[in-house]
Design a protein around this motif. Sequence first.
Motif, short mmCIF file in Angstrom:
data_model
loop_
_atom_site.label_atom_id
_atom_site.label_comp_id
_atom_site.label_asym_id
_atom_site.label_seq_id
_atom_site.Cartn_x
_atom_site.Cartn_y
_atom_site.Cartn_z
N GLU A 1 7.26 7.18 14.47
CA GLU A 1 6.13 6.65 13.70
C GLU A 1 6.39 6.54 12.20
OE1 GLU A 1 2.12 7.86 14.18
OE2 GLU A 1 2.26 7.91 16.37
N ASP B 1 1.72 -9.40 15.90
CA ASP B 1 0.82 -8.83 16.91
C ASP B 1 1.61 -7.93 17.87
OD1 ASP B 1 -1.29 -10.11 15.80
OD2 ASP B 1 -1.53 -11.63 17.37
N MET C 1 2.61 -4.74 16.17
CA MET C 1 1.46 -3.83 16.05
C MET C 1 1.14 -3.18 17.39
SD MET C 1 0.43 -3.67 12.96
CE MET C 1 -1.31 -3.19 12.88
N LYS D 1 3.78 2.21 16.56
CA LYS D 1 2.64 2.92 15.97
C LYS D 1 2.80 3.14 14.46
CE LYS D 1 0.59 2.96 19.76
NZ LYS D 1 0.04 1.58 19.80
N PRO E 1 4.53 1.97 10.42
CA PRO E 1 4.35 0.85 9.49
C PRO E 1 4.99 -0.43 10.02
CG PRO E 1 5.49 2.71 8.41
CD PRO E 1 5.27 3.10 9.82
N GLN F 1 1.25 -5.63 7.62
CA GLN F 1 0.34 -5.42 8.74
C GLN F 1 -0.24 -4.01 8.77
OE1 GLN F 1 -0.67 -7.74 11.33
NE2 GLN F 1 -0.02 -9.03 9.63
N ARG F 2 0.62 -2.99 8.68
CA ARG F 2 0.12 -1.62 8.73
C ARG F 2 0.88 -0.77 7.70
NH1 ARG F 2 1.43 0.41 13.96
NH2 ARG F 2 -0.47 -0.47 14.85
N ASP F 3 0.14 0.03 6.95
CA ASP F 3 0.72 0.96 5.98
C ASP F 3 1.63 0.23 4.97
OD1 ASP F 3 1.43 3.19 4.62
OD2 ASP F 3 2.46 4.19 6.28
N GLU F 4 0.99 -0.66 4.21
CA GLU F 4 1.74 -1.49 3.26
C GLU F 4 2.52 -0.63 2.27
OE1 GLU F 4 -0.70 -4.52 1.55
OE2 GLU F 4 0.93 -5.36 0.33
#
Lengths: 377, 377
Positions: free
Chosen positions: A171, A187, A190, A194, A196, A221-224
């Motif tokens: 992760e 997509d 993501m 799980k 970044p 998308q996640r945890d820039e």
Amino acid sequence: MSAVELEKIREEINDTDRELIRLLKKRFDLVSKAAVSKKEFGDKVYSREREAYVISSAEKYAVESGLPEGLLSDVMKRLLRESYKICSATDFSYPKTLKESGDIVIVGGNGGMGRVFSRYFEASGYKVFSFGHRGWDKAPEYLKNAKVVIVTVPIDVTVEVIQKLSPLLREDQLLCDFTSVKAPIVDAMMKYHKGPVLGLHPMFGPDVKSLVKQVIVTVPQRDEKASEFLVEQFRIWGAKIVKSEAADHDKAMSIIQALRHFGTYSYGSFLQSLNPDLKRLIELSSPIYRMELMMVGRLFAQDPRLYGDIIMSSDANLELIEKFVRSLSKDLSIVKDKDLDAFTERFLKTREYFGEFADVAFKESGSLLAKLQDERQ
Amino acid sequence: MSAVELEKIREEINDTDRELIRLLKKRFDLVSKAAVSKKEFGDKVYSREREAYVISSAEKYAVESGLPEGLLSDVMKRLLRESYKICSATDFSYPKTLKESGDIVIVGGNGGMGRVFSRYFEASGYKVFSFGHRGWDKAPEYLKNAKVVIVTVPIDVTVEVIQKLSPLLREDQLLCDFTSVKAPIVDAMMKYHKGPVLGLHPMFGPDVKSLVKQVIVTVPQRDEKASEFLVEQFRIWGAKIVKSEAADHDKAMSIIQALRHFGTYSYGSFLQSLNPDLKRLIELSSPIYRMELMMVGRLFAQDPRLYGDIIMSSDANLELIEKFVRSLSKDLSIVKDKDLDAFTERFLKTREYFGEFADVAFKESGSLLAKLQDERQ
């Protein structure tokens, strides 16, 4: 003036050229020294402000000295390109933005783009591991100390590769891709990862000489925050970062890539079916047409699969292309009816759409065509 | 290295740049002197051999001095462009190839191309008379001492103008035209004029900075000997002469001009109908797409009538365009079926047609794209 005097002037010109070359070499050596020192200060290779300053002050001094407008700008731009290349040379090194320890893993890293980025990462002090479809047995070992995992494989297998990769990822690892379609790929990242996630799309091919001023599109998308060091690393290499939403990116790429490549492909294959004498065509052509023919020829020198994949990579692309072909049929009926009024109306509407860009394009393409003309023998 | 030392290197680079500019100015002055003397010897402005020699010897010396490959070629080409411009300046003069007395009359001479050629003829010591659709009352007077009569009016009125002009012409006068379609126009000139006839098609627009290396297509029809001095005059201005039959010329131009302009026109008007944010599109685009967008924008900055006329100027053009649109529909069904095999087959067949040119195009367009990248900020 006598022939002897003309010969004397020519000799003086030759001497001046040699003096010029000596000076350029001196400049080149100074730039190399400055480039190395930049690394110590963690400076970017390319600074827009510094470039603008160097060009405009040389241009100003040149025009004041009686040289024609635009000459020094062009010469300086050409010299700066060489300076940027110095910093892209294999033996050059860059500051590293990742402060903790961590490796880079490139899946599909033996492809052209993978190799370009490997070289840059290594020149910045990262340990880089690459593997293609044969190296999966080594993947767990490579991934052990990885901070960043970049997937750069053909579009049609990208999701599959991400899925296969996911059980091996932790992760705290940043997952990225280089695919030219973003929505379905981010997509998938993501869904299967799980940690970044950062979608990337480098807008250049593996034949670039340097990353300076080359565009890299980022789709966070996640945890820039976890990917900031990577984006900063790209900036240090000189790349221009353009941030985008996945959907906006894909819509633009349908136009920029799929539609454009389809147009070039179909023009080239139509030309092949006509079978005109290409040499004669080039001989008779204007600089504009030679430029266009060159862009067409360029596509066919490359990998058909790459272009087929890009064009057929989404239904949105195909819908756009179909719309385009329908629009062409409408244009065909306008010219078949010799309806100059309808032609002009569409023309002026389009000019309005292009707005100021039409005039900018006219001027800039003029300067580009002049450069093309410089090449002609 | 300390920050002070880096600053010192930067200052040295600035000093070198100023020294460079002083040398370039010196070179520029020497070239101006040589250019003037060329006139006395009746030399051509552009000599392919001399250019090749200057470029290759500078390149060779530069590489031997440790400068990177290609840098000096590019710099020299840019400097040579400036040398050619010196010879196109309004105050420059050329040797005159017509040994007897005789004026130049340009019908439609107030248009862009007419003005370019007027300037060159005048710089070569000819008396030039121009008139448009308003100046016909002066025509008999202008034509009295004319040796050459050039018709450069919109395509759709060219034959009419030739017919109207013919009773005013003598058999010793050379009749020429600049129309982009040759067969019907040279036929009309042959029908209505009894003297020497030479069809011409300058393959450039009125925004060129110099005629050096610009192509002029010649289509000799009657008494080719009588037009030799004129063709030699073009050569002295630096133009590249390509001789052609009228039918071959027209067939090539259907492809080079009509089909290409139609493609650009319809792409631009389709883009307008999609209405994407142009600024964002440019920001996101690769150098190739920016170049293509620039060529599209360029067309729409110009006169719709000019392009409408060229596209609709012959039935052969319209047939070709119709064939093209049909061929696109075939390509559309290939990509809609996601038939990568059929796509690849057509791709490889086209690559075969392009032959060696595909690789040449790849290399040359790479260098052009690098130049475009130099411009990017």
